[in-house]
Motif scaffolding. Structure first.
Motif, PDB file in Angstrom:
ATOM      1  N   TYR A 183      58.921 109.838 -57.818  1.00 54.72           N
ATOM      2  CA  TYR A 183      57.501 110.303 -58.414  1.00 54.72           C
ATOM      3  C   TYR A 183      56.744 109.991 -57.189  1.00 54.72           C
ATOM      4  CZ  TYR A 183      57.244 104.842 -57.467  1.00 54.72           C
ATOM      5  OH  TYR A 183      57.396 103.672 -56.753  1.00 54.72           O
ATOM      6  N   TYR A 184      57.293 109.744 -55.813  1.00 51.49           N
ATOM      7  CA  TYR A 184      56.473 110.125 -54.744  1.00 51.49           C
ATOM      8  C   TYR A 184      56.650 110.951 -53.607  1.00 51.49           C
ATOM      9  CZ  TYR A 184      60.506 107.576 -52.946  1.00 51.49           C
ATOM     10  OH  TYR A 184      62.078 107.179 -52.748  1.00 51.49           O
ATOM     11  N   THR A 185      57.485 112.250 -54.414  1.00 53.62           N
ATOM     12  CA  THR A 185      57.544 113.296 -53.660  1.00 53.62           C
ATOM     13  C   THR A 185      56.481 114.475 -54.254  1.00 53.62           C
ATOM     14  OG1 THR A 185      59.249 113.969 -55.543  1.00 53.62           O
ATOM     15  CG2 THR A 185      60.019 112.827 -53.472  1.00 53.62           C
ATOM     16  N   GLU A 186      56.364 115.330 -53.614  1.00 48.94           N
ATOM     17  CA  GLU A 186      55.215 116.277 -53.674  1.00 48.94           C
ATOM     18  C   GLU A 186      55.577 116.972 -54.933  1.00 48.94           C
ATOM     19  OE1 GLU A 186      54.108 118.891 -50.237  1.00 48.94           O
ATOM     20  OE2 GLU A 186      54.205 117.058 -49.020  1.00 48.94           O
ATOM     21  N   ASN A 187      56.687 117.592 -54.985  1.00 51.27           N
ATOM     22  CA  ASN A 187      57.026 118.613 -56.120  1.00 51.27           C
ATOM     23  C   ASN A 187      58.332 118.232 -56.736  1.00 51.27           C
ATOM     24  OD1 ASN A 187      55.057 120.733 -56.058  1.00 51.27           O
ATOM     25  ND2 ASN A 187      55.914 120.956 -53.916  1.00 51.27           N
ATOM     26  N   LEU A 223      38.269 104.755 -53.941  1.00 45.77           N
ATOM     27  CA  LEU A 223      39.452 105.448 -53.722  1.00 45.77           C
ATOM     28  C   LEU A 223      40.566 104.825 -54.217  1.00 45.77           C
ATOM     29  CD1 LEU A 223      40.765 107.911 -52.059  1.00 45.77           C
ATOM     30  CD2 LEU A 223      40.985 106.251 -50.165  1.00 45.77           C
ATOM     31  N   ASP A 224      41.293 105.548 -55.247  1.00 41.14           N
ATOM     32  CA  ASP A 224      42.408 105.266 -55.670  1.00 41.14           C
ATOM     33  C   ASP A 224      43.787 106.074 -54.931  1.00 41.14           C
ATOM     34  OD1 ASP A 224      44.906 104.379 -57.570  1.00 41.14           O
ATOM     35  OD2 ASP A 224      44.132 106.007 -59.269  1.00 41.14           O
ATOM     36  N   VAL A 225      44.562 105.238 -54.328  1.00 43.62           N
ATOM     37  CA  VAL A 225      45.433 105.950 -53.697  1.00 43.62           C
ATOM     38  C   VAL A 225      46.850 105.684 -54.441  1.00 43.62           C
ATOM     39  CG1 VAL A 225      47.000 105.615 -51.363  1.00 43.62           C
ATOM     40  CG2 VAL A 225      44.469 104.844 -51.418  1.00 43.62           C
ATOM     41  N   GLY A 226      47.548 106.683 -54.659  1.00 40.44           N
ATOM     42  CA  GLY A 226      48.634 106.682 -55.403  1.00 40.44           C
ATOM     43  C   GLY A 226      48.326 106.687 -56.965  1.00 40.44           C
ATOM     44  N   ILE A 272      56.272 101.594 -54.134  1.00 40.66           N
ATOM     45  CA  ILE A 272      57.163 100.620 -53.517  1.00 40.66           C
ATOM     46  C   ILE A 272      58.486 101.265 -52.971  1.00 40.66           C
ATOM     47  CG2 ILE A 272      58.420  98.496 -53.819  1.00 40.66           C
ATOM     48  CD1 ILE A 272      55.575  97.865 -53.517  1.00 40.66           C
ATOM     49  N   ARG A 273      58.913 102.123 -54.105  1.00 39.73           N
ATOM     50  CA  ARG A 273      60.275 102.890 -53.884  1.00 39.73           C
ATOM     51  C   ARG A 273      60.305 103.653 -52.466  1.00 39.73           C
ATOM     52  NH1 ARG A 273      62.502 104.082 -59.692  1.00 39.73           N
ATOM     53  NH2 ARG A 273      62.378 101.996 -60.435  1.00 39.73           N
ATOM     54  N   ALA A 274      58.948 104.177 -52.044  1.00 44.80           N
ATOM     55  CA  ALA A 274      59.035 104.941 -50.752  1.00 44.80           C
ATOM     56  C   ALA A 274      59.140 104.227 -49.598  1.00 44.80           C
ATOM     57  CB  ALA A 274      57.289 105.699 -50.924  1.00 44.80           C
ATOM     58  N   LYS A 331      57.149 100.862 -44.849  1.00 47.20           N
ATOM     59  CA  LYS A 331      56.579 101.656 -43.971  1.00 47.20           C
ATOM     60  C   LYS A 331      55.517 102.295 -44.531  1.00 47.20           C
ATOM     61  CE  LYS A 331      56.770 105.238 -40.157  1.00 47.20           C
ATOM     62  NZ  LYS A 331      56.090 106.109 -40.637  1.00 47.20           N
ATOM     63  N   VAL A 332      55.543 103.124 -45.777  1.00 48.97           N
ATOM     64  CA  VAL A 332      54.517 103.769 -46.483  1.00 48.97           C
ATOM     65  C   VAL A 332      53.556 102.806 -47.034  1.00 48.97           C
ATOM     66  CG1 VAL A 332      54.050 105.177 -48.448  1.00 48.97           C
ATOM     67  CG2 VAL A 332      55.883 105.797 -47.182  1.00 48.97           C
ATOM     68  N   VAL A 333      54.018 101.733 -47.823  1.00 46.73           N
ATOM     69  CA  VAL A 333      53.453 100.605 -48.190  1.00 46.73           C
ATOM     70  C   VAL A 333      52.333 100.078 -47.211  1.00 46.73           C
ATOM     71  CG1 VAL A 333      53.100  98.346 -49.323  1.00 46.73           C
ATOM     72  CG2 VAL A 333      54.824 100.208 -49.994  1.00 46.73           C
ATOM     73  N   HIS A 334      52.778  99.695 -45.949  1.00 49.06           N
ATOM     74  CA  HIS A 334      52.160  98.953 -44.970  1.00 49.06           C
ATOM     75  C   HIS A 334      50.996 100.100 -44.142  1.00 49.06           C
ATOM     76  CE1 HIS A 334      53.788  94.963 -44.379  1.00 49.06           C
ATOM     77  NE2 HIS A 334      54.169  95.547 -45.803  1.00 49.06           N
ATOM     78  N   GLU A 335      51.476 101.295 -44.338  1.00 49.24           N
ATOM     79  CA  GLU A 335      50.467 102.262 -43.755  1.00 49.24           C
ATOM     80  C   GLU A 335      49.166 102.178 -44.711  1.00 49.24           C
ATOM     81  OE1 GLU A 335      50.465 107.094 -42.882  1.00 49.24           O
ATOM     82  OE2 GLU A 335      52.309 106.187 -43.139  1.00 49.24           O
TER      83      GLU A 335
END
Length: 201
Positions: free
Chosen positions: A5-9, A64-67, A135-137, A140-144
């Motif tokens: 679900y966290y990929t672009e396409n 702002l709603d992120v994700g 979370i599954r990304a 590093k992504v979550v903390h960014e």
């Protein structure tokens, strides 16, 4: 890796579903599809975040709603608060669904578009940032999301996130404390933590 679900396409075959769910006292109609997060119902963590979110004490400005996924958090906060909510997701399928769901529920005070975390924003400053992070990304992504939120907030603005204890809530809490100098556990519910930090002047 192209079907998360966290990929672009997401390249999974389409499997459109439509169902109703009550949030903030409104009966929402949601259209969902394969390749998006929690497609069969609004996930419990998002529901806890929505119920715990405080928009009354915020400075002026957008949320702002992120994700954003197909839109349950952003659309419900737009409806309940009356503020404009900018809703972003890296997943283009999710963004398209969020746009359709905004129209379906007659919510116009939203700005929905694709963005990889904060790469493509329409404002320089926000009253609040909310996220049910992917979370599954990975950590590093979550903390960014947590670290880069602080310079985007107006003074008095808040970062509010939902993370399960077993999926990294304690480390997220520690990082938010480091970045903002404060963090509050607003709610704990079935292992979900609602964490909130305030941008201080």
């Amino acid at each position: 890796m192209t079907n998360h679900y966290y990929t672009e396409n997401p390249n999974t075959a389409h499997d459109i579903e439509e169902w109703s769910f009550e949030l903030v006292g409104k009966n929402f109609r949601f259209m969902t599809d394969s390749g998006v997060f929690s497609r069969n119902g609004v996930d419990y963590g998002s529901r806890v975040l929505i119920d715990a979110f405080d928009w009354d004490s915020l400075p002026e400005g957008r949320i702002l709603d992120v994700g954003c996924g197909y839109g349950p958090i952003g659309l419900s906060l737009a409806y309940a608060s009356g503020r404009t909510v900018e809703m972003i997701d890296v997943n283009q399928r999710a963004v398209s669904l969020a746009e359709e769901n905004a129209q379906k529920n007659h919510i116009e005070n939203v700005d929905i578009h694709t963005s990889n975390i904060y790469a493509t924003l329409h404002e320089k400053q926000y009253a609040a940032i909310v996220s049910n992070p992917p979370i599954r990304a990975g950590k590093k992504v979550v903390h960014e999301i947590l670290i880069e939120a602080e310079p985007l907030l107006a003074v008095g603005g808040t970062l509010t996130v939902v993370i399960q204890k077993k999926q990294g809530a304690p480390s997220a809490q520690k990082r938010m404390e480091e970045v903002f100098g404060n963090v509050e556990i607003v709610t704990k519910d079935k292992g979900y933590y609602i964490l909130r930090s305030v941008k201080e002047g």
